[in-house]
Design a protein around this motif. Structure first.
Motif, PDB file in Angstrom:
ATOM      1  N   LYS A   4       0.835  -1.209   0.000  1.00 53.81           N
ATOM      2  CA  LYS A   4       0.000   0.000   0.000  1.00 53.81           C
ATOM      3  C   LYS A   4       0.870   1.259   0.000  1.00 53.81           C
ATOM      4  O   LYS A   4       0.715   2.159   0.842  1.00 53.81           O
ATOM      5  CB  LYS A   4      -0.958   0.005   1.192  1.00 53.81           C
TER       6      LYS A   4
ATOM      7  N   ASN B 142      -2.509   4.035 -10.088  1.00 55.58           N
ATOM      8  CA  ASN B 142      -3.652   4.247  -9.180  1.00 55.58           C
ATOM      9  C   ASN B 142      -3.291   4.077  -7.714  1.00 55.58           C
ATOM     10  O   ASN B 142      -3.963   4.626  -6.837  1.00 55.58           O
ATOM     11  CB  ASN B 142      -4.792   3.294  -9.542  1.00 55.58           C
TER      12      ASN B 142
ATOM     13  N   CYS C 257      -2.874   7.114  -5.662  1.00 55.28           N
ATOM     14  CA  CYS C 257      -4.085   7.836  -5.261  1.00 55.28           C
ATOM     15  C   CYS C 257      -4.978   6.925  -4.424  1.00 55.28           C
ATOM     16  O   CYS C 257      -6.203   7.058  -4.436  1.00 55.28           O
ATOM     17  CB  CYS C 257      -4.842   8.335  -6.483  1.00 55.28           C
ATOM     18  N   HIS C 258      -4.372   5.977  -3.745  1.00 45.00           N
ATOM     19  CA  HIS C 258      -5.107   5.004  -2.927  1.00 45.00           C
ATOM     20  C   HIS C 258      -6.024   4.134  -3.778  1.00 45.00           C
ATOM     21  O   HIS C 258      -6.965   3.519  -3.265  1.00 45.00           O
ATOM     22  CB  HIS C 258      -5.926   5.695  -1.838  1.00 45.00           C
TER      23      HIS C 258
ATOM     24  N   LYS D  30      -8.334   4.968  -5.824  1.00 45.09           N
ATOM     25  CA  LYS D  30      -9.722   5.436  -5.894  1.00 45.09           C
ATOM     26  C   LYS D  30     -10.116   6.015  -7.250  1.00 45.09           C
ATOM     27  O   LYS D  30     -11.043   5.531  -7.890  1.00 45.09           O
ATOM     28  CB  LYS D  30      -9.990   6.445  -4.774  1.00 45.09           C
ATOM     29  N   PRO D  31      -9.452   7.087  -7.728  1.00 44.33           N
ATOM     30  CA  PRO D  31      -9.897   7.670  -9.000  1.00 44.33           C
ATOM     31  C   PRO D  31      -9.547   6.792 -10.192  1.00 44.33           C
ATOM     32  O   PRO D  31      -8.592   6.024 -10.153  1.00 44.33           O
ATOM     33  CB  PRO D  31      -9.130   8.995  -9.051  1.00 44.33           C
TER      34      PRO D  31
ATOM     35  N   CYS E  36      -5.404   8.775 -12.076  1.00 46.88           N
ATOM     36  CA  CYS E  36      -4.646   9.427 -10.993  1.00 46.88           C
ATOM     37  C   CYS E  36      -3.736  10.490 -11.590  1.00 46.88           C
ATOM     38  O   CYS E  36      -2.707  10.180 -12.188  1.00 46.88           O
ATOM     39  CB  CYS E  36      -3.827   8.379 -10.248  1.00 46.88           C
TER      40      CYS E  36
ATOM     41  N   GLU F 249      -3.848  14.958  -7.886  1.00 46.40           N
ATOM     42  CA  GLU F 249      -4.524  13.986  -7.016  1.00 46.40           C
ATOM     43  C   GLU F 249      -3.514  13.128  -6.266  1.00 46.40           C
ATOM     44  O   GLU F 249      -3.719  12.787  -5.098  1.00 46.40           O
ATOM     45  CB  GLU F 249      -5.453  13.100  -7.852  1.00 46.40           C
TER      46      GLU F 249
ATOM     47  N   ALA G 280      -3.185  12.950  -2.280  1.00 48.62           N
ATOM     48  CA  ALA G 280      -3.302  11.666  -1.584  1.00 48.62           C
ATOM     49  C   ALA G 280      -2.112  11.418  -0.678  1.00 48.62           C
ATOM     50  O   ALA G 280      -2.242  10.821   0.399  1.00 48.62           O
ATOM     51  CB  ALA G 280      -3.422  10.532  -2.603  1.00 48.62           C
TER      52      ALA G 280
END
Length: 237
Positions: free
Chosen positions: A151, A175, A178-179, A181-182, A185, A189, A193
């Motif tokens: 992570k 991605n 950006c965790h 999510k989007p 990325c 962003e 993040a």
């Protein structure tokens, strides 16, 4: 006399199980270390000692196998009342114990050196990402799997991917930066993040588990000492 046998079997049963667990963990580490090796292979001018990090799985398997043999010898020696097996058990476990103490001292003494070594390859790791991520399939897959597992984003942070073939061709960052999510990325962003780099994530993981690892090591060492004492008592009787 029978009490000593029971104690000996219990101690060696624990040692045998610890050995089996170490072998299992070593196999799992080895199965997943191909990505780590790929990352290390693409870091130019990296220190030779760094390549040994990929052999941790083999080391765990070897240590586990030795512990399993020790546990087997100890149990059989106690149950069969074999002086030869008890003496062999004592000698092997003494050697292992001394090796563990030496390894602990070396780790404590060279911990700053290891930290410095990892710091030195920061720029080299970032450069390998900039030059090959998104273009070299093996390296790209290795970093993707590493970032998903830990992570994290890049070796230092998302900026490692700037000017990489991946960003140039797709105008976006992985991605994971950006965790996840989007759908796309972007640089802004990824900056917002602020996903930690894989180096810092690894350091944090080691620090978070250091107390647990030290506790397990102390317990194993204590069991080994007790097993040696019981083995000598059985040998004399």
């Amino acid at each position: 006399m029978w009490i000593l046998k029971v104690i000996m079997c219990v101690f060696n049963g624990v040692i045998f199980l610890a050995g089996g667990a170490a072998v299992l963990v070593g196999i799992l580490v080895e199965m997943n270390s191909k990505y780590l090796r790929t990352v290390l292979d693409h870091i130019k001018d990296s220190p030779p000692a760094l390549a040994q990090v990929g052999n941790v799985g083999y080391l765990l398997i070897a240590v586990g196998a030795v512990l399993a043999i020790i546990g087997f010898l100890g149990c059989c020696g106690a149950l069969c009342e074999s002086k030869c097996m008890l003496l062999t058990f004592f000698v092997i476990i003494l050697i292992v114990f001394l090796a563990e103490v030496a390894a602990a001292v070396i780790i404590l003494l060279f911990q700053p050196t290891a930290q410095k070594l990892l710091e030195e390859i920061r720029q080299k790791a970032a450069q390998s990402i900039k030059s090959s991520y998104g273009e070299n399939k093996g390296l790209t897959t290795a970093w993707n799997e590493t970032m998903i597992l830990m992570k994290c984003c890049g070796y230092n942070n998302y900026e490692d991917f700037t000017e990489s073939p991946f960003v140039k061709n797709r105008s976006q960052y992985p991605n994971n930066c950006c965790h996840g999510k989007p759908a796309k990325c972007t640089s802004s962003e990824a900056k917002a993040a602020s996903v930690t780099g894989c180096f810092n994530a690894l350091v944090k993981l080691m620090k978070d588990n250091s107390s647990w690892l030290v506790g397990v090591a102390i317990c194993i060492a204590a069991i080994e000492v007790c097993a040696m004492i019981v083995a000598i008592l059985l040998y004399k009787n």
